[in-house]
Scaffold this motif. Sequence first.
Motif, PDB file in Angstrom:
ATOM      1  N   ARG A 180       5.074  -2.845   2.624  1.00 35.75           N
ATOM      2  CA  ARG A 180       5.021  -3.710   1.844  1.00 35.75           C
ATOM      3  C   ARG A 180       4.776  -5.077   2.907  1.00 35.75           C
ATOM      4  O   ARG A 180       5.636  -5.040   3.777  1.00 35.75           O
ATOM      5  N   ARG A 181       3.753  -5.613   3.013  1.00 39.56           N
ATOM      6  CA  ARG A 181       3.316  -6.485   3.826  1.00 39.56           C
ATOM      7  C   ARG A 181       4.188  -8.037   3.887  1.00 39.56           C
ATOM      8  O   ARG A 181       4.739  -8.082   2.646  1.00 39.56           O
ATOM      9  N   LEU A 212      13.773   3.857   6.271  1.00 36.00           N
ATOM     10  CA  LEU A 212      13.666   2.569   5.580  1.00 36.00           C
ATOM     11  C   LEU A 212      13.818   1.465   6.714  1.00 36.00           C
ATOM     12  O   LEU A 212      14.678   1.308   7.467  1.00 36.00           O
ATOM     13  N   ASP A 213      12.801   0.545   6.673  1.00 36.74           N
ATOM     14  CA  ASP A 213      12.599  -0.440   7.592  1.00 36.74           C
ATOM     15  C   ASP A 213      12.498  -1.909   6.677  1.00 36.74           C
ATOM     16  O   ASP A 213      11.515  -1.941   6.060  1.00 36.74           O
ATOM     17  N   GLY A 259       0.817  -1.113   0.005  1.00 35.42           N
ATOM     18  CA  GLY A 259      -0.021  -0.039   0.061  1.00 35.42           C
ATOM     19  C   GLY A 259       0.808   1.181   0.135  1.00 35.42           C
ATOM     20  O   GLY A 259       1.877   1.417   0.366  1.00 35.42           O
ATOM     21  N   LEU A 260       0.349   2.481  -0.582  1.00 33.80           N
ATOM     22  CA  LEU A 260       1.008   3.695  -0.615  1.00 33.80           C
ATOM     23  C   LEU A 260      -0.096   4.702  -0.059  1.00 33.80           C
ATOM     24  O   LEU A 260      -1.178   4.786  -0.167  1.00 33.80           O
ATOM     25  N   ASP A 261       0.785   5.503   0.892  1.00 33.49           N
ATOM     26  CA  ASP A 261       0.037   6.394   1.484  1.00 33.49           C
ATOM     27  C   ASP A 261       0.687   7.912   1.310  1.00 33.49           C
ATOM     28  O   ASP A 261       2.042   8.240   1.584  1.00 33.49           O
ATOM     29  N   ILE A 262      -0.128   8.918   0.739  1.00 36.39           N
ATOM     30  CA  ILE A 262       0.539  10.245   0.372  1.00 36.39           C
ATOM     31  C   ILE A 262      -0.242  11.211   1.066  1.00 36.39           C
ATOM     32  O   ILE A 262      -1.458  11.126   0.818  1.00 36.39           O
ATOM     33  N   THR A 263       0.384  11.887   1.930  1.00 37.24           N
ATOM     34  CA  THR A 263      -0.346  13.031   2.511  1.00 37.24           C
ATOM     35  C   THR A 263       0.401  14.526   2.419  1.00 37.24           C
ATOM     36  O   THR A 263       1.244  14.408   2.798  1.00 37.24           O
ATOM     37  N   THR A 264      -0.542  15.500   2.186  1.00 37.61           N
ATOM     38  CA  THR A 264       0.233  16.682   2.132  1.00 37.61           C
ATOM     39  C   THR A 264      -0.324  17.651   3.237  1.00 37.61           C
ATOM     40  O   THR A 264      -1.828  17.422   3.661  1.00 37.61           O
ATOM     41  N   TYR A 265       0.392  18.448   3.718  1.00 36.41           N
ATOM     42  CA  TYR A 265      -0.135  19.386   4.877  1.00 36.41           C
ATOM     43  C   TYR A 265       0.375  20.867   4.734  1.00 36.41           C
ATOM     44  O   TYR A 265       1.238  20.948   4.124  1.00 36.41           O
ATOM     45  N   PHE A 266      -0.382  21.548   5.499  1.00 40.89           N
ATOM     46  CA  PHE A 266      -0.086  23.146   5.657  1.00 40.89           C
ATOM     47  C   PHE A 266      -0.551  23.622   6.907  1.00 40.89           C
ATOM     48  O   PHE A 266      -1.678  23.327   7.500  1.00 40.89           O
ATOM     49  N   LYS A 267       0.356  24.388   7.825  1.00 39.58           N
ATOM     50  CA  LYS A 267       0.057  24.659   8.909  1.00 39.58           C
ATOM     51  C   LYS A 267       0.373  26.163   9.180  1.00 39.58           C
ATOM     52  O   LYS A 267       1.627  26.638   8.814  1.00 39.58           O
ATOM     53  N   ALA A 279       8.798  -4.785   4.366  1.00 43.29           N
ATOM     54  CA  ALA A 279       9.440  -3.404   4.361  1.00 43.29           C
ATOM     55  C   ALA A 279       8.595  -2.324   4.318  1.00 43.29           C
ATOM     56  O   ALA A 279       7.401  -2.264   4.104  1.00 43.29           O
ATOM     57  N   ASN A 280       9.226  -1.386   4.917  1.00 44.16           N
ATOM     58  CA  ASN A 280       8.304   0.080   5.007  1.00 44.16           C
ATOM     59  C   ASN A 280       9.442   1.312   4.432  1.00 44.16           C
ATOM     60  O   ASN A 280      10.403   1.297   5.057  1.00 44.16           O
TER      61      ASN A 280
END
Length: 931
Positions: free
Chosen positions: A700-701, A761-762, A649-657, A708-709
Amino acid sequence: MFRRVLVGVLISVFLPLVAMAGTTGKLAGLVKDKETGVLLPAATISLVGTTIGTATDRAGQYVIINIPPGPYTVRCTYVGYQEERVLNIHIIPDFTTTVNFALTPTVLATAGPIEVVAERPIIQKDVTQSVRFMTAEDLQQRPIRGYQEAVATQAGVVNTQSVDNPLNIRGGRANEIAYLVDGFVQQDPLFHISNTQISSIAIQEIITITGGFNAEYGRANSGVVNVVTKEGGEKYSGTGEYVTDELTGGLGGTGYGYNLGEFSLGGPVLPGYKAVRFFGAATIRRFDDYRPSALGVFRWQNGVRSHREKLPHQDQRGQTIQGKLSWKPTSKISAYIGYLGSTDKYNEFVMDDGRQFAGQFFKFDLDHADRRRDRNDSFAGTITGVLNPKTFVTLEGNYYRVKRRIGDASLFDLPTDSAAVRYSLNGFDTVRGGPFRTDVFDLYVLPGDATHPGASPNRLLDRKSEYVGFKGSITSQVLQHHEVKAGVEWQQHDIDYYNNGLPWSANARINAFYKTPRIAAGYVQDKIEYASLTVNAGLRWDYLDANTPTYADEKNPLKTADKAQNKTDTRVSPRLGIGFPISDKMLFHFSYGKFFQPPDLFDLYIGDKRLQQIVAQGTPGIVGNPNLKAENTTAYEVGVTRQLSDNMGLDITTYFKDTANLINVIPVFGTPGTDIINRIAIKDNSDFGTVKGIDVKLERRRQNYVAANVAYTLSYATGTGSGATDSFDQIFFALGPSPTDVHLPKVSEPLSFDQRHTVVLDLDIRGDALEGKPQWVRRVLANAGANLQFIAGSGLPYTPTTVFPSVGASQQQGRPIGRPNSARLPWQLQLDMKLNKVFRFGGLSGLSINAYAWVLNVTNRTNIQVVYPATGRPDEDGFLASPAGQQAIKTFGNTKNQFGQTFEQAYRDLLNDPGFYGTPRQIRLGVGVNF
């Protein structure tokens, strides 16, 4: 004091309390006929080994709330259908775990249950914010220990390696993170630091929320770290673990005296009586060098230079004790009391204390260097009452105390009053008529003897913060799709603060005060869950009362004659999070929130005597402000999670504060032309800034034994100040006494923790029983694993300056020659590794031994953490090559001090500060026994 502790314990035990916020999760789903798809009402859902369960409604749906976190087996039964069990269902606090059943009709009464082993879904369907989970198993496998090291590996987190508050989340200051253990705050409210040590083997789950947290979480502008600890089970179980680095000399490592032992035990208090259970854990820490340096330390004797890898006077001795006692007399009532306490003593190696007016060298006189003692005690308790299957109420009570003492190691054990008297005798240098002071032209006064005792006492700090708190909330699944929660909170604080900044001086700068501030909060939130939409909407109210007389004229606090009562501060903050699946393999989420954080309580106060001293003497000083407002953050984030395959799975998050009302200091102006005007600073809500970035995580499960992560963060953190006293130097070193002579930052520049790029990286390679493999393969690799963790961070910023003498105390300092924080340190790179093998003993139920090797900084890379701002190097400040430095070398010539050093040698020796470097390679061996 004993009475207050006793009151806290009694409150915890006898108040009618219930489950804690943020420590339970929810299970939901539907039950249908596998062949026809018809939904089945009145099917029974239960968690095996517990009394938790429910039945499906007319639409075949079910919801179970108030479930403690952890792995469970979920069972579904229905008359005329074969029983089905789903194993390894993991309940996560604050989130919904979905388990659907498709039952098979059967006419055989003796048919056994169908068992299915579940895997945690790649997409958590009800996520509306950025959240990361780490289980006890993850913590055991990876080359980390403790909750802070675990949090440091998450996307959006910067590890600055500082002593007290090393972590920054998404460009926020270090004090903008809330640390909770089982729902209770574990931070010193005086400075909002967390130095509680938790036994790693007692941790069940670590939840890190880096954005968009719900209204129930307050007093945090950047992130929330929620640590959930283990509870006793139906059977007795325990763990013992020991790890050391003193056996690895022949393996290419250096022993730094790292020794740590942990033990835990849990189960029923009385054998066979499962209603009362306990869990306890203890840790003993014995570190001879708790923060090793890749540089080590150099010693001079009779002109000969030797090297030591282990730093002297940098040891840590500590212990942690924690325990839980739970009681569940009926299926609707349960009670809990708990204690978490840790004590640590540190000796601190320091080259130069760094103070501008009384600097002194301790490298050769470490008996006078700092010793520090931290103690934390937390008592808490609940009684859980379930009103109906879909509603429970919570009330909580706790007592928390944190104490810190810092002082001269040779006088550390004296009572505060006696130590203060001893310091004030000013008898440490009777020959010269005053305490030793070493500056760049007086490097020969280092250690001493009975006549010249060497460095004078550095400081004396003795402080205590404690509070009694109450919380109450009600949670109800009011409709099938609405889970509503509302709560209130109140804390009464006691702060006792004593700090003697010049303990050897007849004009000691003593800041002492006793204050009793009050904090309150309330919230309401609704979690709306549909198959195609999840909404978290909430509103929070925060209240702070400094509860102290303050200045009648806030613009001139030096007028001490008149007093007025402080103003209270009240804030309301809305929170909104939305998550919805775009498809069965893609989830979109959006969050918006206003976050208000009360100032650190220390920023509100100053002792009356210290204020009077500032007025009388015109000495430099920072004045607290009881009328400070809450710091304000407005945050947005947008993210998408994509399931790339069955195991990736792929997770992408953008943020602004957008941040405002952050604490810094501003100058106090009074009568023009007086020098005192630009020597006084008062805390004020004067800072602002912006943060923007993107977090990317690829997971990656495990497949073919490999998991891996990869996490990457690109961040831009800018503002007018990185901390609450950043502008003091601009005020103190102003060229004149008028407002135009003080140049405070007015434009956002990179903050000191603005790490532009962060990569984690894990890689985990792990075998199971390896059935079907050759015997020799099973013997070597079965139940063995290797975990590699690589962390890379781009260099933190610093401000380049002109050349000045960095060694010793001096009122000189370099003048900036570029924009603030316009230069960068080198990248930080570190590879860590953990290898382990588990030995299981089939004849002894549940007994296993886990042996492991834990290697930090495998490549032995030298990471540079601090540089001299004039040169950008950690070993050269440029002074000796300057005209002033050349003149000093010429003046002293070949004259040598008692260590056989010339002036130039002594100066260069003291430039080499081990604290400027990261840790070297460390190899540790450990063994754990589980039963």
